[in-house]
Write a protein that holds these residues in place. Structure first.
Motif, PDB file in Angstrom:
ATOM      1  N   HIS A 102     -67.649  48.549  19.726  1.00  0.00           N
ATOM      2  CA  HIS A 102     -67.734  49.367  20.926  1.00  0.00           C
ATOM      3  C   HIS A 102     -68.564  48.620  21.970  1.00  0.00           C
ATOM      4  N   ALA A 103     -68.273  48.862  23.259  1.00  0.00           N
ATOM      5  CA  ALA A 103     -68.954  48.102  24.310  1.00  0.00           C
ATOM      6  C   ALA A 103     -69.250  48.967  25.530  1.00  0.00           C
ATOM      7  N   VAL A 104     -70.414  48.726  26.112  1.00  0.00           N
ATOM      8  CA  VAL A 104     -70.854  49.397  27.333  1.00  0.00           C
ATOM      9  C   VAL A 104     -71.265  48.335  28.346  1.00  0.00           C
ATOM     10  N   PRO A 137     -78.755  57.210  31.437  1.00  0.00           N
ATOM     11  CA  PRO A 137     -77.352  56.811  31.552  1.00  0.00           C
ATOM     12  C   PRO A 137     -76.825  56.065  30.332  1.00  0.00           C
ATOM     13  N   LEU A 138     -77.664  55.230  29.738  1.00  0.00           N
ATOM     14  CA  LEU A 138     -77.214  54.493  28.562  1.00  0.00           C
ATOM     15  C   LEU A 138     -76.920  55.435  27.406  1.00  0.00           C
ATOM     16  N   VAL A 142     -73.395  55.355  25.511  1.00  0.00           N
ATOM     17  CA  VAL A 142     -73.351  54.974  24.094  1.00  0.00           C
ATOM     18  C   VAL A 142     -72.802  56.110  23.248  1.00  0.00           C
ATOM     19  N   MET A 143     -73.254  57.325  23.509  1.00  0.00           N
ATOM     20  CA  MET A 143     -72.747  58.467  22.742  1.00  0.00           C
ATOM     21  C   MET A 143     -71.248  58.646  22.956  1.00  0.00           C
ATOM     22  N   ALA A 144     -70.781  58.378  24.171  1.00  0.00           N
ATOM     23  CA  ALA A 144     -69.347  58.517  24.459  1.00  0.00           C
ATOM     24  C   ALA A 144     -68.521  57.531  23.639  1.00  0.00           C
ATOM     25  N   SER A 150     -64.009  57.362  26.418  1.00  0.00           N
ATOM     26  CA  SER A 150     -64.313  56.428  27.494  1.00  0.00           C
ATOM     27  C   SER A 150     -65.367  57.051  28.398  1.00  0.00           C
ATOM     28  N   TYR A 151     -66.001  56.224  29.234  1.00  0.00           N
ATOM     29  CA  TYR A 151     -67.059  56.728  30.117  1.00  0.00           C
ATOM     30  C   TYR A 151     -67.089  55.916  31.399  1.00  0.00           C
ATOM     31  N   ARG A 152     -67.171  56.622  32.519  1.00  0.00           N
ATOM     32  CA  ARG A 152     -67.403  55.997  33.821  1.00  0.00           C
ATOM     33  C   ARG A 152     -68.514  56.797  34.501  1.00  0.00           C
ATOM     34  N   SER A 153     -69.497  56.116  35.044  1.00  0.00           N
ATOM     35  CA  SER A 153     -70.583  56.820  35.708  1.00  0.00           C
ATOM     36  C   SER A 153     -70.068  57.448  37.009  1.00  0.00           C
TER      37      SER A 153
END
Length: 231
Positions: A102-104, A137-138, A142-144, A150-153
């Motif tokens: 997984h990657a952020v 925010p992290l 990370v939880m997503a 998926s996650y977009r701020s």
């Protein structure tokens, strides 16, 4: 730059991002532009025991990810800009080579390249602007991804950057901000300014209050956005 060998002798991390309580089933890799961002992202996990890769370039990170295949990495945190290479290219190659990784990405450029926007390998991206405004925010990103989402701020979803308020700093606050941006801990700042550890901690706390942020990482990122400091 490879800080991995020095993690075991570094100061303990902080709990600014609330990541210490997240169950991450495997090793963590961090790749970021410069010593400050690399160290700050590592410190966000509340300790270094789970981080076995802390580098500033794409190729070094890929080498770490490829090593010891019997004990694979489960999470990669990186910035889009690196000292060598690019975070989006890194994540694409890493997830191609390691499908379960997984990657952020923390986007210092507040954007996602057009050719990557709908890519299936791109799980989570945070804009630097949202990182400055958000308290954790992290943790959300990370939880997503660990939950298979998926996650977009916010600004990446709306296309609108949040309003930026830049307060006036004292000379001492500028000094502390500059030292934080150099990647120094409170103890190291104390030695540089020839003050006690407690005094240095107080300086840092006051700086965060002046900037209206909740962590050292947010302080430096906001300082960068306001033109107060560079890394």
């Amino acid at each position: 730059m490879d800080l991995t060998p020095f993690l075991s002798t570094s100061d303990n991390g902080t709990q600014d991002e609330g990541l210490e309580s997240i169950q991450i089933p495997g090793r963590i890799a961090v790749a970021a532009k410069g010593r400050f961002l690399l160290r700050a992202l590592c410190r966000s996990f509340g300790g270094y025991s789970r981080i076995t890769c802390a580098v500033t370039d794409q190729e070094a990170c890929l080498r770490y990810l490829a090593a010891e295949a019997d004990n694979p990495y489960s999470l990669l945190i990186c910035t889009d800009y690196l000292e060598s290479g690019n975070g989006f290219d890194l994540v694409q190659q890493a997830r191609q080579d390691h499908p379960h990784l997984h990657a952020v990405i923390l986007s210092l450029g507040d954007a996602i390249p057009v050719e990557c926007a709908e890519a299936p390998w791109l799980e989570a991206v945070m804009a630097e602007a949202d990182f400055v405004e958000d308290q954790q925010p992290l943790q959300a990103a990370v939880m997503a991804v660990l939950g298979g989402h998926s996650y977009r701020s916010p600004s990446l979803r709306t296309g609108t950057l949040p309003y930026l308020s830049c307060p006036r700093l004292t000379q001492r606050e500028y000094e502390v901000l500059d030292l934080l941006a150099s990647g120094l801990s409170d103890r190291e700042i104390a030695k540089r300014l020839v003050v006690s550890d407690q005094t240095a901690h107080t300086y840092t706390k006051r700086l965060l209050q002046t900037l209206n942020v909740h962590s050292r990482l947010q302080a430096v990122l906001k300082g960068m956005r306001c033109g107060m400091v560079q890394i």
